[in-house]
Design a protein around this motif. Structure first.
Motif, PDB file in Angstrom:
ATOM      1  N   THR A 294       5.310  10.772   7.054  1.00 43.75           N
ATOM      2  CA  THR A 294       5.832   9.829   8.199  1.00 43.75           C
ATOM      3  C   THR A 294       5.433   9.538   8.755  1.00 43.75           C
ATOM      4  N   ASP A 295       5.087  10.794  10.008  1.00 47.31           N
ATOM      5  CA  ASP A 295       4.361  10.363  11.397  1.00 47.31           C
ATOM      6  C   ASP A 295       3.143   9.681  11.378  1.00 47.31           C
ATOM      7  N   GLU A 296       2.062   9.516   9.831  1.00 45.57           N
ATOM      8  CA  GLU A 296       0.623   8.537   9.387  1.00 45.57           C
ATOM      9  C   GLU A 296       1.325   7.234   9.567  1.00 45.57           C
ATOM     10  N   VAL A 297       2.491   7.379   8.705  1.00 46.98           N
ATOM     11  CA  VAL A 297       2.597   5.951   8.591  1.00 46.98           C
ATOM     12  C   VAL A 297       3.521   5.411   9.671  1.00 46.98           C
ATOM     13  N   ALA A 298       4.106   6.119  10.536  1.00 48.80           N
ATOM     14  CA  ALA A 298       4.499   5.115  11.765  1.00 48.80           C
ATOM     15  C   ALA A 298       2.652   5.140  12.213  1.00 48.80           C
ATOM     16  N   ARG A 299       2.041   5.825  12.883  1.00 46.14           N
ATOM     17  CA  ARG A 299       0.783   5.358  13.678  1.00 46.14           C
ATOM     18  C   ARG A 299       0.215   4.308  12.166  1.00 46.14           C
TER      19      ARG A 299
ATOM     20  N   GLN B  46       8.009  -3.451   5.998  1.00 48.19           N
ATOM     21  CA  GLN B  46       9.166  -3.554   4.639  1.00 48.19           C
ATOM     22  C   GLN B  46       8.293  -1.898   4.657  1.00 48.19           C
ATOM     23  N   ILE B  47       9.260  -0.751   5.078  1.00 49.08           N
ATOM     24  CA  ILE B  47       9.250   0.908   4.788  1.00 49.08           C
ATOM     25  C   ILE B  47       9.623   1.078   2.994  1.00 49.08           C
ATOM     26  N   THR B  48       9.056   1.363   2.340  1.00 47.84           N
ATOM     27  CA  THR B  48       9.861   2.426   1.833  1.00 47.84           C
ATOM     28  C   THR B  48       9.787   3.554   1.093  1.00 47.84           C
ATOM     29  N   SER B  49      10.959   4.169   1.569  1.00 50.32           N
ATOM     30  CA  SER B  49      10.923   6.454   2.248  1.00 50.32           C
ATOM     31  C   SER B  49      11.290   6.510   0.586  1.00 50.32           C
ATOM     32  N   ILE B  50      10.607   7.296   0.265  1.00 51.22           N
ATOM     33  CA  ILE B  50      10.873   8.261  -0.822  1.00 51.22           C
ATOM     34  C   ILE B  50      11.005   9.650  -0.840  1.00 51.22           C
TER      35      ILE B  50
ATOM     36  N   THR C  56       0.682  -1.397  -0.050  1.00 55.41           N
ATOM     37  CA  THR C  56      -0.115   0.381   0.270  1.00 55.41           C
ATOM     38  C   THR C  56       0.542   1.388  -0.393  1.00 55.41           C
ATOM     39  N   ASN C  57       0.214   2.089   0.415  1.00 55.57           N
ATOM     40  CA  ASN C  57       0.599   4.085  -0.142  1.00 55.57           C
ATOM     41  C   ASN C  57       0.991   3.869   1.259  1.00 55.57           C
ATOM     42  N   GLY C  58       1.519   5.221   1.662  1.00 52.64           N
ATOM     43  CA  GLY C  58       0.891   6.443   2.799  1.00 52.64           C
ATOM     44  C   GLY C  58       0.739   7.593   1.939  1.00 52.64           C
ATOM     45  N   THR C  59      -0.383   7.678   3.631  1.00 55.34           N
ATOM     46  CA  THR C  59      -1.020   9.088   2.775  1.00 55.34           C
ATOM     47  C   THR C  59      -0.871   9.746   4.646  1.00 55.34           C
ATOM     48  N   THR C  60      -1.898  10.978   4.450  1.00 54.98           N
ATOM     49  CA  THR C  60      -2.370  11.504   5.186  1.00 54.98           C
ATOM     50  C   THR C  60      -3.593  11.368   6.169  1.00 54.98           C
ATOM     51  N   THR C  61      -4.263  10.635   5.905  1.00 55.52           N
ATOM     52  CA  THR C  61      -4.930  10.166   6.077  1.00 55.52           C
ATOM     53  C   THR C  61      -4.925   8.915   7.270  1.00 55.52           C
ATOM     54  N   LEU C  62      -4.422   8.531   8.102  1.00 50.02           N
ATOM     55  CA  LEU C  62      -4.697   7.311   8.751  1.00 50.02           C
ATOM     56  C   LEU C  62      -5.621   5.935   8.767  1.00 50.02           C
ATOM     57  N   GLU C  63      -7.061   6.388   8.519  1.00 45.08           N
ATOM     58  CA  GLU C  63      -8.121   5.712   8.178  1.00 45.08           C
ATOM     59  C   GLU C  63      -7.849   5.065   6.890  1.00 45.08           C
ATOM     60  N   ALA C  64      -7.278   5.544   6.453  1.00 49.25           N
ATOM     61  CA  ALA C  64      -7.765   5.160   4.307  1.00 49.25           C
ATOM     62  C   ALA C  64      -6.268   4.379   4.697  1.00 49.25           C
ATOM     63  N   ILE C  65      -5.025   4.319   5.720  1.00 47.09           N
ATOM     64  CA  ILE C  65      -4.808   3.062   5.280  1.00 47.09           C
ATOM     65  C   ILE C  65      -4.511   1.978   5.979  1.00 47.09           C
ATOM     66  N   VAL C  66      -5.343   1.639   6.999  1.00 48.74           N
ATOM     67  CA  VAL C  66      -6.163   0.743   8.005  1.00 48.74           C
ATOM     68  C   VAL C  66      -6.790   0.273   7.963  1.00 48.74           C
TER      69      VAL C  66
ATOM     70  N   ILE D  45       4.765   2.768   1.261  1.00 41.24           N
ATOM     71  CA  ILE D  45       5.640   3.759   1.120  1.00 41.24           C
ATOM     72  C   ILE D  45       5.089   5.195   1.861  1.00 41.24           C
ATOM     73  N   GLU D  46       6.309   5.587   1.957  1.00 39.72           N
ATOM     74  CA  GLU D  46       6.704   7.026   2.230  1.00 39.72           C
ATOM     75  C   GLU D  46       6.952   7.967   2.206  1.00 39.72           C
ATOM     76  N   ASN D  47       6.948   8.938   2.289  1.00 38.49           N
ATOM     77  CA  ASN D  47       7.593  10.116   1.948  1.00 38.49           C
ATOM     78  C   ASN D  47       7.529  11.551   3.388  1.00 38.49           C
ATOM     79  N   PRO D  48       8.039  11.987   3.107  1.00 36.78           N
ATOM     80  CA  PRO D  48       8.625  13.162   4.236  1.00 36.78           C
ATOM     81  C   PRO D  48       7.382  14.004   4.406  1.00 36.78           C
ATOM     82  N   LYS D  49       5.850  13.638   3.696  1.00 41.14           N
ATOM     83  CA  LYS D  49       4.926  14.340   4.243  1.00 41.14           C
ATOM     84  C   LYS D  49       3.829  13.694   5.422  1.00 41.14           C
TER      85      LYS D  49
END
Length: 156
Positions: free
Chosen positions: A42-47, A67-71, A7-17, A36-40
């Motif tokens: 990172t915190d949401e992906v960790a949560r 396994q986190i892919t950082s870009i 999956t992708n990371g995003t600013t919306t926690l619920e969309a990920i989980v 996958i995460e980017n600097p925008k």
């Protein structure tokens, strides 16, 4: 057999989980999470990783291999594409089952995840559809009649 969630990371926690939770309820409980995460984000992906780990533990009682892919930029289209393609390839080489979730992320991220999942024969290509409900709700608090997990390997 290993099961993996891509999956992708995003600013919306619920969309990920929420999609992961819905898939677990339907019987697909992953052993691995590729995100996958980017600097925008990172915190949401960790949560989200913490919450996804809890969800998987509740359903199967095992640790989730993350396994986190950082870009550096969300516009790194090559890495976004490679993230999904490489995860599918790795899981298939392990004779595993792979699910690509294109719910979270910007439209281009979702488009890349969908196209890559379909092109490289992911076992599942999921989208979590949510009808009109208040934003910010986690899956257990959403009425089942207001959500549906679509698997586009079955729909198309």
């Amino acid at each position: 057999m290993v099961g993996a969630w891509v999956t992708n990371g995003t600013t919306t926690l619920e969309a990920i989980v929420n999609p992961i939770n819905a898939a677990c309820e339907k019987g697909f409980v992953p052993d691995r999470l590729y995100i996958i995460e980017n600097p925008k984000v990172t915190d949401e992906v960790a949560r989200a990783v913490d919450l996804a780990t809890e969800i998987v533990d509740v359903y199967e009682g095992h640790e989730l291999d993350v396994q986190i892919t950082s870009i550096d930029s969300e516009l790194d289209f090559d890495r976004l594409y490679a993230h999904t393609r490489e995860a599918i390839k790795e899981v298939h080489e392990d004779d595993g089952e792979v699910a690509v979730d294109f719910t979270p992320g910007r439209k281009f991220m979702s488009a890349l995840a969908f196209a890559t999942g379909m092109r490289y024969d992911a076992d599942h290509v999921y989208y979590f559809y949510l009808e009109e409900t208040p934003r910010g709700r986690l899956y257990p608090s959403i009425p089942r009649t207001k959500s549906r997990l679509y698997d586009f390997t079955e729909v198309l």
